[in-house]
Scaffold this motif. Sequence first.
Motif, mmCIF file in Angstrom:
data_model
loop_
_atom_site.group_PDB
_atom_site.id
_atom_site.type_symbol
_atom_site.label_atom_id
_atom_site.label_comp_id
_atom_site.label_asym_id
_atom_site.label_seq_id
_atom_site.Cartn_x
_atom_site.Cartn_y
_atom_site.Cartn_z
ATOM 1 N N GLY A 119 68.543 14.561 -10.663
ATOM 2 C CA GLY A 119 68.859 13.478 -11.570
ATOM 3 C C GLY A 119 70.329 13.437 -11.934
ATOM 4 O O GLY A 119 71.132 14.288 -11.522
ATOM 5 N N THR A 120 70.663 12.473 -12.738
ATOM 6 C CA THR A 120 72.068 12.225 -13.070
ATOM 7 C C THR A 120 72.411 12.570 -14.509
ATOM 8 O O THR A 120 73.520 12.335 -14.955
ATOM 9 C CB THR A 120 72.400 10.739 -12.857
ATOM 10 N N LYS A 121 71.447 13.149 -15.246
ATOM 11 C CA LYS A 121 71.690 13.356 -16.677
ATOM 12 C C LYS A 121 72.139 14.768 -17.015
ATOM 13 O O LYS A 121 72.259 15.119 -18.183
ATOM 14 C CB LYS A 121 70.418 13.024 -17.467
ATOM 15 N N THR A 122 72.398 15.569 -16.012
ATOM 16 C CA THR A 122 72.756 16.962 -16.253
ATOM 17 C C THR A 122 74.140 17.286 -15.714
ATOM 18 O O THR A 122 74.585 16.700 -14.733
ATOM 19 C CB THR A 122 71.725 17.909 -15.620
ATOM 20 N N GLY A 123 74.795 18.230 -16.390
ATOM 21 C CA GLY A 123 76.060 18.733 -15.855
ATOM 22 C C GLY A 123 75.867 20.061 -15.151
ATOM 23 O O GLY A 123 76.818 20.661 -14.670
ATOM 24 N N GLU A 124 74.614 20.527 -15.101
ATOM 25 C CA GLU A 124 74.318 21.788 -14.420
ATOM 26 C C GLU A 124 74.192 21.488 -12.931
ATOM 27 O O GLU A 124 73.154 21.040 -12.445
ATOM 28 C CB GLU A 124 73.039 22.417 -14.944
ATOM 29 N N LEU A 125 75.290 21.746 -12.222
ATOM 30 C CA LEU A 125 75.364 21.428 -10.804
ATOM 31 C C LEU A 125 75.268 22.702 -9.981
ATOM 32 O O LEU A 125 75.694 23.772 -10.408
ATOM 33 C CB LEU A 125 76.692 20.733 -10.495
ATOM 34 N N ALA A 138 84.413 23.265 -18.264
ATOM 35 C CA ALA A 138 84.200 21.898 -17.797
ATOM 36 C C ALA A 138 83.543 21.089 -18.907
ATOM 37 O O ALA A 138 82.940 21.650 -19.841
ATOM 38 C CB ALA A 138 83.337 21.875 -16.544
ATOM 39 N N ALA A 139 83.641 19.785 -18.813
ATOM 40 C CA ALA A 139 83.069 18.910 -19.840
ATOM 41 C C ALA A 139 82.673 17.580 -19.212
ATOM 42 O O ALA A 139 83.195 17.190 -18.161
ATOM 43 C CB ALA A 139 84.081 18.683 -20.964
ATOM 44 N N PHE A 140 81.726 16.907 -19.871
ATOM 45 C CA PHE A 140 81.378 15.556 -19.444
ATOM 46 C C PHE A 140 80.871 14.762 -20.630
ATOM 47 O O PHE A 140 80.498 15.315 -21.664
ATOM 48 C CB PHE A 140 80.345 15.570 -18.312
ATOM 49 N N LYS A 141 80.880 13.440 -20.462
ATOM 50 C CA LYS A 141 80.247 12.559 -21.441
ATOM 51 C C LYS A 141 79.189 11.737 -20.722
ATOM 52 O O LYS A 141 79.212 11.604 -19.502
ATOM 53 C CB LYS A 141 81.286 11.672 -22.124
ATOM 54 N N TYR A 142 78.274 11.222 -21.508
ATOM 55 C CA TYR A 142 77.241 10.364 -20.958
ATOM 56 C C TYR A 142 77.734 8.919 -20.958
ATOM 57 O O TYR A 142 78.356 8.469 -21.926
ATOM 58 C CB TYR A 142 75.956 10.444 -21.786
ATOM 59 N N SER A 143 77.476 8.218 -19.851
ATOM 60 C CA SER A 143 77.759 6.788 -19.799
ATOM 61 C C SER A 143 76.869 6.163 -18.735
ATOM 62 O O SER A 143 76.512 6.826 -17.757
ATOM 63 C CB SER A 143 79.232 6.530 -19.497
ATOM 64 N N GLY A 144 76.509 4.921 -18.920
ATOM 65 C CA GLY A 144 75.687 4.238 -17.930
ATOM 66 C C GLY A 144 74.355 4.904 -17.685
ATOM 67 O O GLY A 144 73.806 4.835 -16.593
ATOM 68 N N GLY A 145 73.821 5.584 -18.700
ATOM 69 C CA GLY A 145 72.514 6.211 -18.551
ATOM 70 C C GLY A 145 72.532 7.560 -17.882
ATOM 71 O O GLY A 145 71.474 8.152 -17.636
ATOM 72 N N GLY A 146 73.703 8.073 -17.569
ATOM 73 C CA GLY A 146 73.757 9.377 -16.920
ATOM 74 C C GLY A 146 75.027 10.110 -17.280
ATOM 75 O O GLY A 146 75.849 9.635 -18.066
ATOM 76 N N ALA A 147 75.163 11.282 -16.714
ATOM 77 C CA ALA A 147 76.340 12.097 -16.999
ATOM 78 C C ALA A 147 77.501 11.680 -16.107
ATOM 79 O O ALA A 147 77.319 11.461 -14.906
ATOM 80 C CB ALA A 147 76.014 13.570 -16.768
ATOM 81 N N ASP A 148 78.693 11.588 -16.689
ATOM 82 C CA ASP A 148 79.896 11.355 -15.901
ATOM 83 C C ASP A 148 80.187 12.586 -15.054
ATOM 84 O O ASP A 148 79.644 13.669 -15.299
ATOM 85 C CB ASP A 148 81.088 11.107 -16.824
ATOM 86 N N GLY A 149 81.066 12.417 -14.081
ATOM 87 C CA GLY A 149 81.528 13.568 -13.321
ATOM 88 C C GLY A 149 82.181 14.579 -14.242
ATOM 89 O O GLY A 149 82.755 14.224 -15.276
ATOM 90 N N LEU A 150 82.069 15.856 -13.876
ATOM 91 C CA LEU A 150 82.654 16.903 -14.700
ATOM 92 C C LEU A 150 84.174 16.871 -14.638
ATOM 93 O O LEU A 150 84.747 16.634 -13.576
ATOM 94 C CB LEU A 150 82.165 18.272 -14.236
ATOM 95 N N THR A 151 84.790 17.150 -15.790
ATOM 96 C CA THR A 151 86.232 17.366 -15.854
ATOM 97 C C THR A 151 86.444 18.861 -16.037
ATOM 98 O O THR A 151 85.951 19.438 -17.009
ATOM 99 C CB THR A 151 86.846 16.592 -17.034
ATOM 100 N N PHE A 152 87.145 19.483 -15.110
ATOM 101 C CA PHE A 152 87.346 20.926 -15.109
ATOM 102 C C PHE A 152 88.735 21.304 -15.592
ATOM 103 O O PHE A 152 89.700 20.551 -15.396
ATOM 104 C CB PHE A 152 87.200 21.481 -13.686
ATOM 105 N N GLY A 153 88.828 22.503 -16.190
ATOM 106 C CA GLY A 153 90.120 23.128 -16.416
ATOM 107 C C GLY A 153 90.583 23.819 -15.139
ATOM 108 O O GLY A 153 89.882 23.801 -14.118
ATOM 109 N N LYS A 154 91.765 24.465 -15.211
ATOM 110 C CA LYS A 154 92.328 25.102 -14.019
ATOM 111 C C LYS A 154 91.736 26.480 -13.749
ATOM 112 O O LYS A 154 91.962 27.053 -12.682
ATOM 113 C CB LYS A 154 93.846 25.225 -14.156
ATOM 114 N N GLY A 155 91.021 27.020 -14.720
ATOM 115 C CA GLY A 155 90.373 28.306 -14.515
ATOM 116 C C GLY A 155 91.149 29.473 -15.096
ATOM 117 O O GLY A 155 92.375 29.417 -15.240
ATOM 118 N N THR A 156 90.423 30.524 -15.434
ATOM 119 C CA THR A 156 91.002 31.794 -15.880
ATOM 120 C C THR A 156 90.409 32.898 -15.019
ATOM 121 O O THR A 156 89.184 33.008 -14.896
ATOM 122 C CB THR A 156 90.660 32.077 -17.363
ATOM 123 N N HIS A 157 91.299 33.694 -14.425
ATOM 124 C CA HIS A 157 90.846 34.798 -13.582
ATOM 125 C C HIS A 157 90.609 36.013 -14.470
ATOM 126 O O HIS A 157 91.562 36.592 -15.016
ATOM 127 C CB HIS A 157 91.894 35.102 -12.513
#
Lengths: 113, 115
Positions: A96-102, B91-110
């Motif tokens: 589904g599209t409602k999760t950020g757990e990829l 990483a973070a996302f917001k909901y839009s259009g009934g689903g989750a947006d693509g994830l926005t990632f940071g650059k990472g910490t080793h």
Amino acid sequence: DAGVTQSPTHLIKTRGQQVTLRCSPKSGHDTVSWYQQALGQGPQFIFQYYEEEERQRGNFPDRFSGHQFPNYSSELNVNALLLGDSALYLCASSLGTKTGELFFGEGSRLTVL
Amino acid sequence: DQQVKQNSPSLSVQEGRISILNCDYTNSMFDYFLWYKKYPAEGPTFLISISSIKDKNEDGRFTVFLNKSAKHLSLHIVPSQPGDSAVYFCAAFKYSGGGADGLTFGKGTHLIIQP
């Protein structure tokens, strides 16, 4: 239970060429997303496919296109390759599209010369 | 414009101690925050998440804290183990259009766990 599989794992292309990368999602998953990870950066969202349609797109030019097949597998196509397209391309799947757990594959490392 | 920032490229912690990884964000519209862990030559794996309406989520040795007023979250690992050595992405996302947006990632910490 197979996870996300991607092919090829490595490839080298020259500027101006075109490339196709392939992804099979984790069993039972119906949504596929593609990310580009440049060296030293975090993954950057390219687009997401659900029900064989591009549901959402990140800030990438039209040279980047994709497809999802009825079996949920997916392809990423990049036309007119630039040196800056050199990166690790990650495919991720979810239910589904409602999760950020990829669930991510190991990626395809593209080098453009 | 980097909406998710991880300002520490690397962090070294002694085995058995607490590891604290930090992340800041600028977009107040994010609905969910996540941490992913990545080993070399592998794809990122999901670790833990937190909804924007919570301030803490715990899963075994991993706890994520969210401070919305400061637009800051942190991942605590207690106790740290050698297998925790990896790159950690916020990483973070917001909901839009009934689903989750693509994830926005940071650059990472080793994170490096020293024996």
